[in-house]
Design an enzyme around this catalytic site. Structure first.
Site, mmCIF file in Angstrom:
data_model
loop_
_atom_site.group_PDB
_atom_site.id
_atom_site.type_symbol
_atom_site.label_atom_id
_atom_site.label_comp_id
_atom_site.label_asym_id
_atom_site.label_seq_id
_atom_site.Cartn_x
_atom_site.Cartn_y
_atom_site.Cartn_z
ATOM 1 N N PRO A 171 46.292 65.970 30.180
ATOM 2 C CA PRO A 171 44.862 65.873 30.436
ATOM 3 C C PRO A 171 44.436 64.569 31.101
ATOM 4 O O PRO A 171 44.965 63.502 30.830
ATOM 5 C CB PRO A 171 44.227 65.990 29.045
ATOM 6 C CG PRO A 171 45.318 65.770 28.079
ATOM 7 C CD PRO A 171 46.594 66.103 28.759
ATOM 8 N N ASN A 172 43.476 64.737 31.974
ATOM 9 C CA ASN A 172 42.792 63.669 32.704
ATOM 10 C C ASN A 172 43.629 63.035 33.807
ATOM 11 O O ASN A 172 43.120 62.220 34.569
ATOM 12 C CB ASN A 172 42.250 62.598 31.753
ATOM 13 C CG ASN A 172 41.249 63.170 30.787
ATOM 14 O OD1 ASN A 172 40.336 63.879 31.196
ATOM 15 N ND2 ASN A 172 41.421 62.902 29.515
ATOM 16 N N ARG A 190 39.791 57.557 37.334
ATOM 17 C CA ARG A 190 39.718 57.211 35.915
ATOM 18 C C ARG A 190 40.409 55.876 35.655
ATOM 19 O O ARG A 190 41.593 55.718 35.927
ATOM 20 C CB ARG A 190 40.393 58.298 35.083
ATOM 21 C CG ARG A 190 40.384 57.970 33.606
ATOM 22 C CD ARG A 190 41.103 59.037 32.800
ATOM 23 N NE ARG A 190 41.129 58.640 31.405
ATOM 24 C CZ ARG A 190 42.217 58.642 30.665
ATOM 25 N NH1 ARG A 190 43.373 59.017 31.168
ATOM 26 N NH2 ARG A 190 42.148 58.264 29.413
ATOM 27 N N TYR A 240 45.315 52.714 35.191
ATOM 28 C CA TYR A 240 46.185 53.713 35.795
ATOM 29 C C TYR A 240 46.448 53.500 37.286
ATOM 30 O O TYR A 240 47.209 54.253 37.885
ATOM 31 C CB TYR A 240 45.594 55.120 35.594
ATOM 32 C CG TYR A 240 45.456 55.474 34.137
ATOM 33 C CD1 TYR A 240 46.578 55.770 33.368
ATOM 34 C CD2 TYR A 240 44.215 55.484 33.511
ATOM 35 C CE1 TYR A 240 46.455 56.079 32.027
ATOM 36 C CE2 TYR A 240 44.089 55.799 32.169
ATOM 37 C CZ TYR A 240 45.215 56.094 31.432
ATOM 38 O OH TYR A 240 45.100 56.388 30.099
ATOM 39 N N ASN A 252 54.474 63.517 31.373
ATOM 40 C CA ASN A 252 53.474 62.571 30.912
ATOM 41 C C ASN A 252 52.465 63.395 30.125
ATOM 42 O O ASN A 252 51.575 64.009 30.709
ATOM 43 C CB ASN A 252 52.794 61.854 32.077
ATOM 44 C CG ASN A 252 51.806 60.808 31.608
ATOM 45 O OD1 ASN A 252 51.335 60.852 30.483
ATOM 46 N ND2 ASN A 252 51.486 59.881 32.483
ATOM 47 N N ALA A 255 46.990 62.377 26.624
ATOM 48 C CA ALA A 255 46.403 62.380 25.276
ATOM 49 C C ALA A 255 47.168 63.277 24.305
ATOM 50 O O ALA A 255 47.178 63.021 23.098
ATOM 51 C CB ALA A 255 44.939 62.795 25.341
ATOM 52 N N GLU A 270 60.016 61.405 28.813
ATOM 53 C CA GLU A 270 58.596 61.129 28.612
ATOM 54 C C GLU A 270 58.219 59.903 29.444
ATOM 55 O O GLU A 270 58.917 58.887 29.414
ATOM 56 C CB GLU A 270 58.333 60.848 27.130
ATOM 57 C CG GLU A 270 56.910 60.520 26.796
ATOM 58 C CD GLU A 270 56.716 60.124 25.333
ATOM 59 O OE1 GLU A 270 55.560 60.101 24.903
ATOM 60 O OE2 GLU A 270 57.713 59.819 24.639
ATOM 61 N N HIS A 329 54.859 57.364 30.774
ATOM 62 C CA HIS A 329 53.448 56.951 30.703
ATOM 63 C C HIS A 329 53.204 55.895 31.763
ATOM 64 O O HIS A 329 53.986 54.942 31.884
ATOM 65 C CB HIS A 329 53.103 56.403 29.314
ATOM 66 C CG HIS A 329 53.230 57.441 28.252
ATOM 67 N ND1 HIS A 329 52.255 58.396 28.041
ATOM 68 C CD2 HIS A 329 54.228 57.705 27.379
ATOM 69 C CE1 HIS A 329 52.651 59.194 27.066
ATOM 70 N NE2 HIS A 329 53.848 58.799 26.648
ATOM 71 N N SER A 338 50.715 53.753 31.958
ATOM 72 C CA SER A 338 50.404 52.505 31.269
ATOM 73 C C SER A 338 51.369 52.346 30.092
ATOM 74 O O SER A 338 52.214 53.211 29.858
ATOM 75 C CB SER A 338 48.954 52.531 30.757
ATOM 76 O OG SER A 338 48.815 53.490 29.716
ATOM 77 N N ARG A 386 47.794 49.285 24.165
ATOM 78 C CA ARG A 386 46.414 49.769 24.290
ATOM 79 C C ARG A 386 45.815 50.044 22.913
ATOM 80 O O ARG A 386 46.186 49.417 21.935
ATOM 81 C CB ARG A 386 46.409 50.995 25.195
ATOM 82 C CG ARG A 386 46.876 50.619 26.616
ATOM 83 C CD ARG A 386 46.833 51.740 27.602
ATOM 84 N NE ARG A 386 45.479 52.236 27.756
ATOM 85 C CZ ARG A 386 45.206 53.475 28.124
ATOM 86 N NH1 ARG A 386 46.165 54.344 28.358
ATOM 87 N NH2 ARG A 386 43.961 53.872 28.259
#
Length: 148
Positions: A10-11, A18, A23, A74, A77, A101, A103, A105, A110
């Site tokens: 998502p996103n 965003r 990112y 990735n 969320a 996996e 990411h 960031s 975070r």
């Protein structure tokens, strides 16, 4: 050529818009181009997918397991709470396929809730905080793992 799917949660369809400070300013189409280029150099046919739908990404894991397709994922969320996705990712691993996996960031640097991944314990390996270059590293890892 070995097919690899690069699955984004998502996103991530909003990359470049965003939180560009987190990112980066590159968008999903740039990621598609880069992953295709990096994959071709490794003898991989790369298909980049993105969804905001948990059921769809779970279906993609089922498809990868059934079709014996390595995965770079990735989960965004979904990383932190989707036990359904973790179970589906396990099906990929159970088929002897790599699942890396990624990411963009570093989730550990975070928000507190981002520090736990339900996917990491299932994944073959995890790459974080390297921006889009993390996808290149993941594709390199897939190429290495399937060559053994």
């Amino acid at each position: 050529m070995t097919k690899v799917i690069v699955v984004n949660g998502p996103n991530l369809g909003r990359l470049g818009v965003r939180q560009p400070d987190v990112y980066g300013r590159q968008d999903l189409e740039t990621m598609r181009s880069l992953c295709a280029e990096w994959g071709a150099a490794l003898g991989l046919e790369v298909e980049v997918r993105q969804t905001d739908d948990e059921a769809e990404i779970i279906g993609w894991m089922h498809q990868a397991a059934d079709e014996k397709t390595p995965v770079v994922m990735n989960p965004a969320a979904f990383t932190h709470y989707s036990y359904g996705l973790a179970d589906a990712a396990h099906m990929v691993i159970d088929e002897g396929l790599p699942l890396i996996e990624v990411h963009i960031s570093n989730p550990s640097a975070r928000d507190e809730f981002r520090k736990r991944s339900v996917i990491s314990p299932v994944a073959t390996g995890t790459i974080t905080g390297m921006g889009f270059y993390g996808y290149k590293m993941a594709l390199d890892a897939v190429a290495h793992l399937i060559a053994d």
